[in-house]
Design a protein around this motif. Structure first.
Motif, PDB file in Angstrom:
ATOM      1  N   ILE A 114      -8.137  -0.587   9.602  1.00 12.17           N
ATOM      2  CA  ILE A 114      -8.956  -0.768   8.181  1.00 12.17           C
ATOM      3  C   ILE A 114      -9.038   1.030   8.341  1.00 12.17           C
ATOM      4  O   ILE A 114     -10.246   1.290   8.932  1.00 12.17           O
ATOM      5  N   ASN A 115      -8.111   1.632   7.667  1.00 14.20           N
ATOM      6  CA  ASN A 115      -8.506   2.883   7.231  1.00 14.20           C
ATOM      7  C   ASN A 115      -8.801   4.137   8.518  1.00 14.20           C
ATOM      8  O   ASN A 115      -9.246   4.298   8.491  1.00 14.20           O
TER       9      ASN A 115
ATOM     10  N   TYR B  61     -11.609  -7.589   5.639  1.00 17.43           N
ATOM     11  CA  TYR B  61     -11.569  -6.016   5.071  1.00 17.43           C
ATOM     12  C   TYR B  61     -10.640  -6.188   3.930  1.00 17.43           C
ATOM     13  O   TYR B  61     -10.989  -5.078   3.196  1.00 17.43           O
ATOM     14  N   THR B  62     -10.062  -6.943   3.068  1.00 16.77           N
ATOM     15  CA  THR B  62      -9.130  -7.002   2.506  1.00 16.77           C
ATOM     16  C   THR B  62      -8.938  -7.633   1.338  1.00 16.77           C
ATOM     17  O   THR B  62      -8.214  -8.223   0.551  1.00 16.77           O
TER      18      THR B  62
ATOM     19  N   SER C 287      -0.517   0.301   3.130  1.00 16.88           N
ATOM     20  CA  SER C 287      -0.428   0.197   4.952  1.00 16.88           C
ATOM     21  C   SER C 287       0.526   1.104   5.674  1.00 16.88           C
ATOM     22  O   SER C 287       1.899   1.638   4.778  1.00 16.88           O
TER      23      SER C 287
ATOM     24  N   ASN D  63      -2.045   0.171   9.886  1.00 13.62           N
ATOM     25  CA  ASN D  63      -2.985   0.568   9.137  1.00 13.62           C
ATOM     26  C   ASN D  63      -3.023   0.167   7.841  1.00 13.62           C
ATOM     27  O   ASN D  63      -2.156   0.600   7.056  1.00 13.62           O
TER      28      ASN D  63
ATOM     29  N   VAL E  38      -4.738   0.307   4.435  1.00 12.31           N
ATOM     30  CA  VAL E  38      -5.180   1.631   3.021  1.00 12.31           C
ATOM     31  C   VAL E  38      -6.365   1.053   2.415  1.00 12.31           C
ATOM     32  O   VAL E  38      -5.823   0.218   1.360  1.00 12.31           O
TER      33      VAL E  38
END
Length: 806
Positions: free
Chosen positions: A751-752, A785-786, A793, A803, A805
């Motif tokens: 994530i990020n 986190y989402t 992505s 990954n 974003v």
RNA sequence: GCCCCGGUGGCGGAAUUGGUAUACGCGUUCGACUUAAAAUCGAAUGGAGAAAUCCAUAUGAGUUCAAGUCUCAUCCGGGGCACCA
């Protein structure tokens, strides 16, 4: 159920190798070849040191690696035996260098055998053996015949301790490379090899070599090519010195460089400059103190002062010149005419101008050159910011090199005699080839002196020689040892040939050398051997123009405290001690490969030696301590592969993480590619990792055979013992890419850009980006986190990475 | 002064070339075996925190979804050249 006893195993295999000569090779035209060699050692009385072991083991790992691949691999050995240590020992003890050398060679040979090197002992050479140096003398004569070996009188570096002249390459920061004493300048008549003839080619072909950049840069700097022009400045006849009244005439355009002994004209001064376009700003000339026709520039008023300055400069050591860069100089009393401005400009003598470079004279342009400006400011000379002119307007284009010709005479006893004799007029004549070798005479007193003649002059009977019926006197200087090592790699192709220095067919098959391994001689030896190669290629004796394809330059091994090992500091690690303590040669070899990246210096760590020993011990146990119990306990730990044997571990059942075939093929690939790249430290690490895996998860017969084969280049005795027990040959295994992929892959979810989760998915799902995304989003760690949605992505299939974003 | 390389745990060093930082080894700690020790085997080991997490590849900025890796600046270490006109 025996313990790992390296000394016993090693003695057994060394005896077998001694008797069966498995490393003896001959030309096999239809089989691919490799030639691997180290820079041959000077066999000192102290025997092998850990640096030799690193050097020789790198060569041996490569040799065995290629041999196991059924490549016809030559790994010769030799001794660079002429040189000062044996001679100084002779002076001290009265023992003939011939005898000392013989003893030292025997010791080196014995120790090299103790390390288990895969040497073809029928290709052993020794530079002080008359059968060898006969051909060194032959090489000299070839160069002489073509005018590339010549005599010249000039100022040369002289070491007052070693009582001999030195080549430029052997003077390091104004000190003798051997004894470290400051060198002096001495005017002497000496022999040279004209390496400058090949300056261009030596420079241009550097880029094509597979050599470390560091060495290539050093060679380029050493050759030091500068593109510029020579410009002639006529002297102003009305205003000065001794030549006054002499008939004024233009000298022909000069072509040679000062180094080649050209006599400069007496009524003009030719300068070399890389900036002929700045000539309008040239407000004075400067010549070196050693400038040949300096005398002609002097007037009665200046003579005394100039000559005193010259004498002082010659006495000044190189160190003094370097430490004090304050400009010094004296006006000669003469003037020259700037051909561009027609102005009369003064001529100075100063030691910031070097006699050996360019023409030994410069035009000073203080507005454009810092050194000239410094000088101008100190002596109140005009500084003119003039315009630039066309580069070709006043001069002749000219290329100059920093490299000088190679000075090869040495006033010492223990070197190869130069095959020359002098008639009664003092003119040199080559010794006819059928009278070679010029045998090194025995003398009683090895002490050199400052007469400028070597101790060979004391062998009065030997001095007399008859050539074509004429009585002559032999040359008493000996050849620089670097001459002996400038062709030895070619001798390896046919080391016992008594008809030629090297056999044309043999050399065509074996050479150039594929891998050359060493730790020194960045410019000297490695430049000289390239020079001789080009020369002998031009004479039709060699079918290649570069002698070494790949050069491996390894770092030093320092003492545990990080300092250089030295007898005086008492921190020397003796490799034979390490072996005899019980570690054995295999541990020593493997440790030195594991110690760090080849090209870097490394510090000896006695505890790490123990770590490597433990690793080899584990290898031994895998093969020799297996029992049927452990066998059955561990079988089934791996998904249905071959029957596994596990000696010690209980065969922890964490299969599914990876399957055994994949691990095996991965280590084959890793070790194979690492050895190709000479990354021996990571190759050993990969083997350690493999052994750790086998301990945990059990080992199949195939695993053990693979391990032994991959281990053999590093630890050949132990590996041979393992292979014998396993009933397998040593043929290098090959990996198959298809086994490197397993059924499942691990997906890294970020994530990020931060790692948040790892997902195990089926390999075929890698093709389905959307599926992976939804699997990832379903993961609770990711979901956390989402919650606010995904902006973007990125999926990278090759790295198994996703990954988000947010 | 000029030109190259480098700087990653307590240490030696890995990192598919922009994609899971710290592989492997040493050291350290704990456990098993042993009367005990050594050897051997197993486990842990970047830092902080109970944890979730956060911070870490000399320092500071920048580019990028993502930097040990690329860019710029600074500091430190190593090597080469060094009055070569």
């Amino acid at each position: 159920m025996d313990r790992y006893e390296p000394l016993k195993i090693e003695a057994k295999w060394q005896k077998i190798w001694e008797e069966e000569k498995p490393f003896k090779v001959t030309e096999e035209p239809n089989v691919p070849k490799m030639m691997v060699a180290e820079m041959f050692p000077y066999p000192s009385g102290a025997g092998l040191h850990v640096g030799h072991v690193r050097n020789f083991t790198i060569v041996d790992v490569l040799t065995r690696f290629f041999m196991q691949q059924k490549i016809n691999t030559m790994r010769p050995f030799g001794y660079d035996t002429f040189g000062l240590p044996a001679e100084n020992y002779a002076i001290k003890t009265g023992t003939a260098p011939q005898d000392v050398t013989k003893t030292n060679i025997e010791n080196f040979r014995k120790q090299a055998k103790r390390l288990g090197y895969a040497i073809d002992w029928d290709r052993e050479i020794n530079t002080s053996d008359p059968e060898y140096y006969k051909w060194t003398q032959w090489c000299f004569l070839q160069l002489y015949k073509k005018g590339l070996a010549y005599q010249k009188e000039s100022y040369q570096w002289w070491c007052p301790v070693d009582q001999t002249v030195l080549a430029n390459e052997q003077v390091e920061n104004g000190h003798c490379w051997r004894c470290g004493h400051e060198v002096e300048k001495k005017k002497m008549k000496q022999w040279f090899f004209k390496i400058t003839e090949y300056a261009d080619e030596l420079l241009e072909e550097i880029d094509s070599l597979d050599w470390p950049e560091k060495i290539k840069t050093m060679q380029k700097n050493w050759i030091g090519r500068s593109v510029g022009a020579e410009i002639e400045f006529l002297l102003d006849s009305r205003s000065s010195g001794a030549w006054q009244g002499e008939e004024k005439r233009r000298s022909p355009v000069a072509t040679g460089r000062a180094d080649a002994g050209r006599e400069p004209s007496k009524n003009s001064i030719t300068v070399f400059t890389t900036r002929p376009d700045t000539i309008l700003g040239a407000t004075f000339l400067v010549v070196a103190p050693e400038y040949p026709s300096l005398e002609a520039l002097l007037t009665d008023d200046t003579r005394e002062e100039v000559l005193a300055y010259k004498a002082a400069s010659l006495k000044k050591s190189e160190i003094e010149r370097q430490e004090n860069k304050e400009k010094t100089g004296v006006f000669t009393g003469s003037y020259a005419i700037n051909p561009a401005t027609k102005e009369k400009i003064p001529i100075y003598v100063a030691d910031y101008v070097l006699a050996g470079y360019g023409t030994g004279a410069i035009m000073a342009v203080p507005a454009y050159d810092d050194r000239d400006r410094e000088f101008a400011e100190k002596f109140n000379l005009p500084i003119v910011e003039a315009e630039l002119v066309d580069r070709d307007l006043y001069g002749t284009p000219k290329i100059t090199y920093k490299m000088r010709d190679w000075l090869i005479s040495r006033q010492r006893y223990w070197g190869c005699p130069i095959p020359i004799a002098y008639d009664k007029d003092g003119d040199p004549h080559p010794i006819p080839e059928d009278q070679l070798p010029v045998i090194h005479p025995e003398v009683k007193d090895y002490q050199p002196d400052d007469t400028g003649r070597s101790p060979l002059a004391k062998a009065t009977d030997w001095l007399k020689v008859t050539i074509d019926g004429e009585e002559m006197t032999r040359e008493t200087d000996t050849l620089d040892g670097y001459a002996c090592s400038s062709w030895y790699l070619w001798r390896y192709a046919s080391p016992h040939d008594d008809k030629a220095a090297w056999d044309k067919d043999a050399i065509k098959y074996w050479e150039p050398v594929d891998y050359y391994v060493g730790a020194d001689h960045a410019v000297a030896h490695l430049l000289y051997i390239r020079f001789w190669c080009k020369f002998f290629a031009d004479q039709g004796f060699l079918p290649f123009r570069e002698p070494i394809k790949k050069l491996i330059y390894h770092g030093y091994i320092n003492a545990p405290d990080g300092k250089k090992m030295s007898k005086s500091k008492g921190n020397v690690i003796d490799p034979l001690d390490v072996i005899n303590e019980g570690y054995g040669a295999d541990t020593l070899r493997t440790y030195e490969m594991f110690i760090g990246p080849v090209e870097l210096d490394a510090a000896w760590d006695p505890r790490s030696v123990g770590g490597v020993y433990r690793f080899l011990n584990r290898c031994y146990n895998l093969v020799f301590k297996a029992d049927d119990d452990a066998f059955s306990r561990s079988s089934g730990a791996w998904q249905g592969e071959e029957k596994r044997r596990s000696p010690v571990a209980t065969g922890r059942a964490d299969a599914g993480r990876e399957n055994g075939i994949a691990i095996r093929h991965r280590v084959i690939k890793k070790v194979t590619t690492d050895i190709h790249k000479c990354q021996f430290n990571t190759a050993v690490a990969a083997l350690m990792e493999y052994v750790n895996d086998l301990y945990k998860q059990g080992a199949s017969e195939e695993d053990l055979i693979t391990l032994a084969k991959l281990l053999k280049p590093f630890a050949p005795h132990l590996a041979s013992e393992m292979l014998e027990k396993l009933g397998a040959d040593d043929e290098w295994p090959v990996w198959d890419e298809k086994y490197l992929t397993s059924d499942t892959v691990e997906i890294i979810v970020q994530i990020n850009g931060k790692l948040r989760a790892k997902l195990t998915v089926n390999a075929e799902d890698l093709e389905d980006e959307e599926k992976i995304k939804s699997l990832a989003l379903a993961d609770e760690k990711v979901a956390k986190y989402t919650t606010n949605g995904i902006r973007k992505s990125i999926f990278v299939k090759k790295s198994h990475l996703l990954n988000f974003v947010v």
